[in-house]
Design an enzyme around this catalytic site. Sequence first.
Site, short mmCIF file in Angstrom:
data_model
loop_
_atom_site.label_atom_id
_atom_site.label_comp_id
_atom_site.label_asym_id
_atom_site.label_seq_id
_atom_site.Cartn_x
_atom_site.Cartn_y
_atom_site.Cartn_z
N THR A 148 0.53 18.44 25.66
CA THR A 148 -0.38 17.31 25.99
C THR A 148 -0.23 16.90 27.27
O THR A 148 -1.42 16.84 28.06
CB THR A 148 -0.59 16.29 24.75
OG1 THR A 148 -0.72 16.96 23.53
CG2 THR A 148 -1.56 15.47 25.34
N ASN A 170 -5.99 27.26 18.48
CA ASN A 170 -4.97 26.82 17.58
C ASN A 170 -5.54 26.88 16.02
O ASN A 170 -4.60 26.89 15.25
CB ASN A 170 -4.60 25.35 17.96
CG ASN A 170 -5.74 24.49 18.21
OD1 ASN A 170 -6.44 24.68 19.06
ND2 ASN A 170 -5.93 23.28 17.46
N GLN A 197 -0.65 28.08 22.46
CA GLN A 197 -0.52 28.65 21.32
C GLN A 197 -0.12 30.13 21.52
O GLN A 197 -0.03 30.88 20.59
CB GLN A 197 -1.83 28.64 20.37
CG GLN A 197 -1.84 27.36 19.59
CD GLN A 197 -0.70 26.90 18.95
OE1 GLN A 197 -0.21 27.83 18.15
NE2 GLN A 197 -0.98 25.62 18.26
N SER A 215 4.41 24.76 25.70
CA SER A 215 5.19 23.85 25.01
C SER A 215 6.10 24.32 24.31
O SER A 215 6.24 25.53 23.71
CB SER A 215 3.84 22.92 23.88
OG SER A 215 4.54 22.11 22.99
N GLY A 216 7.22 23.51 24.19
CA GLY A 216 8.67 23.98 23.47
C GLY A 216 8.46 24.40 22.11
O GLY A 216 8.72 25.07 21.47
N THR A 275 13.38 10.19 34.26
CA THR A 275 14.68 11.03 34.04
C THR A 275 14.42 12.01 33.11
O THR A 275 13.79 11.97 32.07
CB THR A 275 15.78 10.02 33.44
OG1 THR A 275 15.97 8.88 34.50
CG2 THR A 275 17.00 10.79 33.20
N CYS A 297 -11.02 13.51 9.07
CA CYS A 297 -11.71 12.27 8.35
C CYS A 297 -12.11 11.15 9.08
O CYS A 297 -11.51 10.83 9.75
CB CYS A 297 -10.73 11.75 7.14
SG CYS A 297 -11.31 10.97 5.94
N1 PLP Z 1 -2.98 23.05 23.04
C1 PLP Z 1 -3.06 23.62 21.93
C2 PLP Z 1 -3.87 24.81 21.93
C3 PLP Z 1 -2.40 23.08 20.93
O1 PLP Z 1 -2.29 23.72 19.69
C4 PLP Z 1 -1.45 22.03 21.08
C5 PLP Z 1 -0.72 21.44 19.63
O2 PLP Z 1 -1.09 21.74 18.62
C6 PLP Z 1 -1.64 21.31 22.20
C7 PLP Z 1 -2.26 21.81 23.44
C8 PLP Z 1 -0.53 20.11 22.44
O3 PLP Z 1 0.74 20.30 22.42
P1 PLP Z 1 1.68 19.31 22.17
O4 PLP Z 1 1.97 18.96 20.97
O5 PLP Z 1 3.05 19.86 22.90
O6 PLP Z 1 1.48 18.07 23.00
#
Ligand code: PLP
Length: 395
Positions: A73, A151, A179, A202-203, A240, A329
């Site tokens: 994100t 996703n 993804q 993303s890790g 940091t 929802c």
């Molecule tokens: N982008 C996609 C396509 C994702 O599936 C996700 C998380 O589900 C994100 C961005 C966000 O990643 P993070 O959870 O590391 O912030």
Amino acid sequence: MRRTVYFDNNATTRPLDQVVDAMLPILREQYANPSSVHQFGQTVRHRVELAREEVAALVHASPKEIVFTSGGTESINLAIRGTLAARPAKRHLVTSAVEHSAVYRLADALEDEGVRVDRVGVDRDGQLDCDELAERITDETALVSLMHVNNETGVVFDVERIAAITQERGVPLHIDAVQSAGKLPIDLSPDGGLAAQLVSISGHKLHGPKGVGALFIRRRTRIAPLIYGGRQERELRAGTENVAGIVGFGAACTHARSALTGDETARVAALRDRLEAGILAAIPFAHVNGRSANRVCNTTNIGFEGLEAEAILLLLSEAGICTSSGSACSSGSLEPSHVLKAMGIDPRIAHGAIRFSLSRFNTAEEVDHVVAELPKLLARLTALAHAGAKSALSY
Ligand code: PLP
């Protein structure tokens, strides 16, 4: 003890043992600040830089092009806001109608701030309309931001074709590869690699830790920081460093790189196909969303026509089976996912859509267990729905 079947790997993945093993000494012993000039600090700095090399290697980039962040994100926010801030004369963003909330909710916020946003549509299989993409780009466009793998459905966008369009128009391209990294090869090398300027990963989606990610920033790309403070990460991301997270992320990327060349992808794809075939054979009102598109190996999105996804999710959860739905929802009413809506999926199917996302840790036995349990759970739900309808009629 009741068994848990974890089919929610697009939400997050189980960290590998080697990831946890790499992180523990950092948390226990190597706790110095990597910005400290003493030797202890410099030992930790060395660990951060080794991890940067591991992350860069996964995507065939230079370590100098990797900026660590707190996750996907933040990487996305840095890419999009950072580009707009660095190119103040351009106030137009092009994205798609099926992005993750990290992109689409940011795009909504930017619209409120006066940025013009175009959201390119997709077809029934979730494939991007590349002709529309080309039409939307103007001289005012600061950035095109699109995902690699969806996703919710696992649909893969043709990023090579997208990059050819943005390159031809001279507009920077950001790819949300959260993804896809670790599931599909990504080559960002300057000669012959994907011509994207910015790529987010993303890790925790590739068996690494949560709360850590990276933004690939190609050399000579104009970008401003989101977070100001210290001089970490070449002054593009102050604060940091999350050293344990970064080291675990590096270990996960090294594993992912070797897994991409082995048979892991094919094994996960075979499990996903077995699950899909089993469900379709047992449940006549099941429909796979995005079935004819090119999809990533681990994901299937199945709509159970006439049923509510939340109810299915709860029954599956009671049975120890972890899955997700894309619906949200809002104010008491269940809205089907924006992704399925954009694909034009019949609302009766979209409302009952469940995402099953697998990983290397899943087994054929788990798949068979879910295929055996699901029809029984859905029969219970259908009976309950009929009983509800009857009692409503008797009023
Ligand atoms: N982008 C996609 C396509 C994702 O599936 C996700 C998380 O589900 C994100 C961005 C966000 O990643 P993070 O959870 O590391 O912030």
